[in-house]
Structure formats: structure tokens, C-alpha cells
Design an enzyme around this catalytic site. Sequence first.
Site, PDB file in Angstrom:
ATOM      1  N   GLY A 130      37.033  26.248  38.237  1.00  9.73           N
ATOM      2  CA  GLY A 130      36.190  27.335  37.683  1.00  9.73           C
ATOM      3  C   GLY A 130      34.727  26.914  38.088  1.00  9.73           C
ATOM      4  N   SER A 131      33.718  27.486  37.001  1.00  9.82           N
ATOM      5  CA  SER A 131      32.451  27.628  37.392  1.00  9.82           C
ATOM      6  C   SER A 131      31.805  26.401  37.641  1.00  9.82           C
ATOM      7  CB  SER A 131      31.680  28.524  36.218  1.00  9.82           C
ATOM      8  OG  SER A 131      30.341  28.380  36.550  1.00  9.82           O
ATOM      9  N   THR A 132      30.474  26.275  38.155  1.00 11.79           N
ATOM     10  CA  THR A 132      29.570  25.032  38.434  1.00 11.79           C
ATOM     11  C   THR A 132      29.128  24.899  37.220  1.00 11.79           C
ATOM     12  OG1 THR A 132      28.410  26.389  39.540  1.00 11.79           O
ATOM     13  CG2 THR A 132      29.541  25.062  40.905  1.00 11.79           C
ATOM     14  N   VAL A 133      28.900  25.803  36.306  1.00 14.61           N
ATOM     15  CA  VAL A 133      28.309  25.812  35.021  1.00 14.61           C
ATOM     16  C   VAL A 133      29.125  24.613  34.191  1.00 14.61           C
ATOM     17  CG1 VAL A 133      27.470  26.732  33.038  1.00 14.61           C
ATOM     18  CG2 VAL A 133      27.260  27.932  35.045  1.00 14.61           C
ATOM     19  N   GLY A 134      30.227  24.457  34.473  1.00 16.29           N
ATOM     20  CA  GLY A 134      30.810  23.351  33.793  1.00 16.29           C
ATOM     21  C   GLY A 134      30.294  22.124  33.649  1.00 16.29           C
TER      22      GLY A 134
END
Lengths: 395, 133
Positions: free
Chosen positions: B62-66
Site C-alpha cells: 500500500g501507500s508510502t504514507v504508511g
Amino acid sequence: MHLTKKEEKMCQGEYGETIRKSMEILVALGDIYEAEKLVNITSAQVSGVSYKTIGDAGLEYLEDLAQDPQARTKIPSTLNPAGVDLDQWEELGFSPEFTKRQKRIVEAYGKMDVMTTCTCTPYLIGNVPLQGSHIAWSESSAVAYGNSVLGAKTNREGGPGALAAAICGKTPAYGYHLQENRKASMVVEVDCELKGADYSALGYLVGQEVGDGIPYFKMSNRPLVDNLKGMGAALASSGAVALYHIENITPEYQNAAPEDTNDKITVVREEIQEVREKLSTSSKKADLICLGCPHASLDEIRDIAETLHGKKLKNKLWLCTSINMKAAAERMGYTKMIEQAGGKLVCDTCMVVSPIEELGFEVIGVDSAKAANYVPSMCGLEVVFDDFKNLIVEK
Amino acid sequence: MKTLKCRIISKGQAKGEALVSSEPISFLGGVDPHTGQVIDSKHELNGKNIKDKILIIPGGKGSTVGSYVIFQMAKSKTAPKAIICLKAEPIIATGAIMAEIPMVDNIEGNIMDMVSSGMEIEVDTAEKEIRIF
């Protein structure tokens, strides 16, 4: 991974806690990707800016980090777009709560000496690495441009990784930093003339085919810089393309060895047309036309200003760009021409990372396949993809 | 007690209850950072809480914001005590370092066969090992 004596000291905390932690991130990334060493970089582009995407988690991390006087970038570093126009947020309808948090994020980056230019096109505003130089860029469209058009070397960095690289002035040497990983993986024969939004549609089509590979284009068109900006953004959004070559055009095509791959596709006019139609999720007219994905160049601003000259628009129009281009557009009188038609020159942000879904719009008109790809998923709005001229509705 | 050798991604030592998943996990949208509860309805850990657990997963997705979400969880004290990945990927690795959560990968033997949720285990990066009690 082999580290120099100085790098060892950086890891051990002799240069402070922020450098130590940043090095730990770089070394971990290097271990994961089996890098043999770190390389010095000359430029960074840092993503993870919009409050819409990084939220309170990112805000807290960045504010904590910025308190440390050691957390300062060592090399020219520029910042990705934010969630609002930092100056005109109120008249564009953004909420004060969102804007307040957004400004805190941008200020934290500014404190760390990341230039708060808030654009996805660092290469248009002076963050221009030389061919062959190692850089750490984390905006996917800029990565495609930096590797392919400038011939610099970067992986598709994440936000915190690019920031760690900027603070240390280093990045692990794996992936696209190594010459052997920059060869073509697929030959794309473009068997038609391309115009305007066709480049973006072509990028979208090929990105889906090639995934994270390296396409090698053969085309009879001679694309402009602005065409490549749009095509690369699309390649990087439908696929995970970090590098492409165009025969006789881009700087590294002679080393790309297209003869070594058996993977070949031919793109014909009908396919481009099909992609153009598929990218629209609505047949309605756009109530907001949003251009400038990636951020518009001065030349694109001029084109749009001249097209709008003497017209009165029924739809709203935002043309997204950097603060640098906006200043130049004002001097050239383009801003006035756009405003007289009812449009706005918007800077620092774009339709993908701003909360446009909160502003009451339903159908967004775009001429960028990247924007068409993300607006439905990230904003939950309908999208119409076409050349700019076809999106306009006059009063 | 069994010990398994591993590679260090993020330094530290932690002992606690294992929570095992055979599926990769996305921290952005997959976990509620305020409670530590897994909220991805398609995930096998859906409804389980990862707070203070030793999380054993194949990897991240999933997203790098993780990465930022892991940091936020550590600040809100809802983060796992340690993370064991079969193969680390950049999102969780970066997040673990930012949040100062011990993390290891490349584990000798098949840990998924040896450890099940609820067992007591320890991660110790000074010794580069995982201890199963």
C-alpha cells in the site's frame, strides 16, 4: 553494505540524533535492496506534503524532526505540492482548519531547509541535476523526467526516504543508480502522429503494459519538453515507470540496448483514441477544469491564456503551477488574460492532492492522464479527459 | 526455548505476545492509528488489535504514507512492540525506524510454522535473534 569511516560515524550518532536516524533509514533501504554502498547525491525532491495524504501522523513527525537543529538538508532540496494554494486558499474555498495544518507542514519542511516551492516540477524551477548525477527524488512524475529527460539517476523514493537522503546528502546505490539497470525492457513502436493530450494517453497505455519496466519508444514525432512532462507522469501513474528512452531524443537512448529485449508492442491511433475515451468516467461537461498536472510551464500557461483570450467561461478553471511560473505569468500578462475569462492561476497545489471533493464540484475536466487516473480514486469525483480546448464551455 | 537468527532492520529489544498474519498489511487505511485495531475488512487480522504485540507478517503493502502512520501509532502508544517481516519492504522498514520500533527480517527457518498468535516471543537485535518461549 560497505560504509566509509565518516558514514560509520554518522550511523553511530557522532553528528547528532537526526543524522543517525536518517542514516539508519538509508542503510535499511540499502540492505533491503542489496546495495553495496551509499553514493553522494546532488539534489533531492521531497514528497509527503499535502495534509490530505500525510495527515496528523506526518505533521507530528515533521514538526518533531524540524525541532532538531541538525535536521537540515545538505544539498539543494525542493518540496512537492501541498494541499492548498498557500496564498489564495480562502478565495478558492479551502477551509481554515485544513490550511492551518497544511501551513504547519510546509513550515516544518522550510525549517529543515527544504525549499518550499511546492511543485511537482522541480526541473522547471532550477532544481536541475546534471546528466549522470545521483539524486533522490520522490515525486513519481519528476522521477520519470529526471531519469529519462535529464539523464540523472534516481529510484522512486518515498517521502521519508528522500528527506533522510537530503539530510545526509547520500542515498543507497541500487536500482536506477546502477548503469546495468537502465536498459530497455520493452520496445514501443508508435505508429501514429501524436498531438496534445495524446502523449499523456500514450504514457497511460504503455504504463499499463510495461509495469515497472523500462520502455524504449520509437516515434516519428519530435516531442516538446512539455509533452514529455505529461507522458512521463502518465507512465509513472498507470505503471511504476521510473525511466524511459526515446530513440534519437532522450540522452541515454544509445546505451539502452533495445535489441536485447524480445518484448515489443506497436501502438496505433485507435488504441490512443480508446484510452482517451476510457479515461473519462462521465459524459457530462466539467464544472471545474483543472489543468497543470504536472504543474504548467510558462509556455503552457501562455497557450492557455491565448486560447482563453476574449472568452467568458461557464465552467470554473484552475491552472495549477509553481509560484515561480506564476510570478513570470503575472509579469507577462497571462494571469490577467486567464482571470478575465473567469479562470484562476493556482499555485502550490493540484487536483490530486488538494481536497477538491470538499468544494462542491462534481465533474472535473483534465487534460492529464495522471490526473484522470487519480481524481476518481483520491477525490471520489467524476472526471472528463480531453484536450483543453474541448473542455471549455463558453457563457 | 528456541532461537532463530535474523537480520536487523530497526534496532531494539522487545518481548511480548505474538500476532501472526500470513497476509501483508497496509498501515494506511488498514489499521486505525488511534486504537491499533486492524480495520481492513478483507484482512485476516480484521478486528484484531496490534497494540503492544510482536507483529509477524510477510511484509507490507500500500501507500508510502504508511510509514507516517506507524510513527503516529508509536506516539499514541498503539503501535506493536516489534515487527518481524519475512521480507522487509521500504514502507514498514522506514516507519519502524522513524518510530523506533525494533524490526527484523530474513529469518532462519520458517517462523510461520513455529509461532502462532498468543505465544510469547522476544526480538533482540543486539544478538540478531528471535527467541520463542
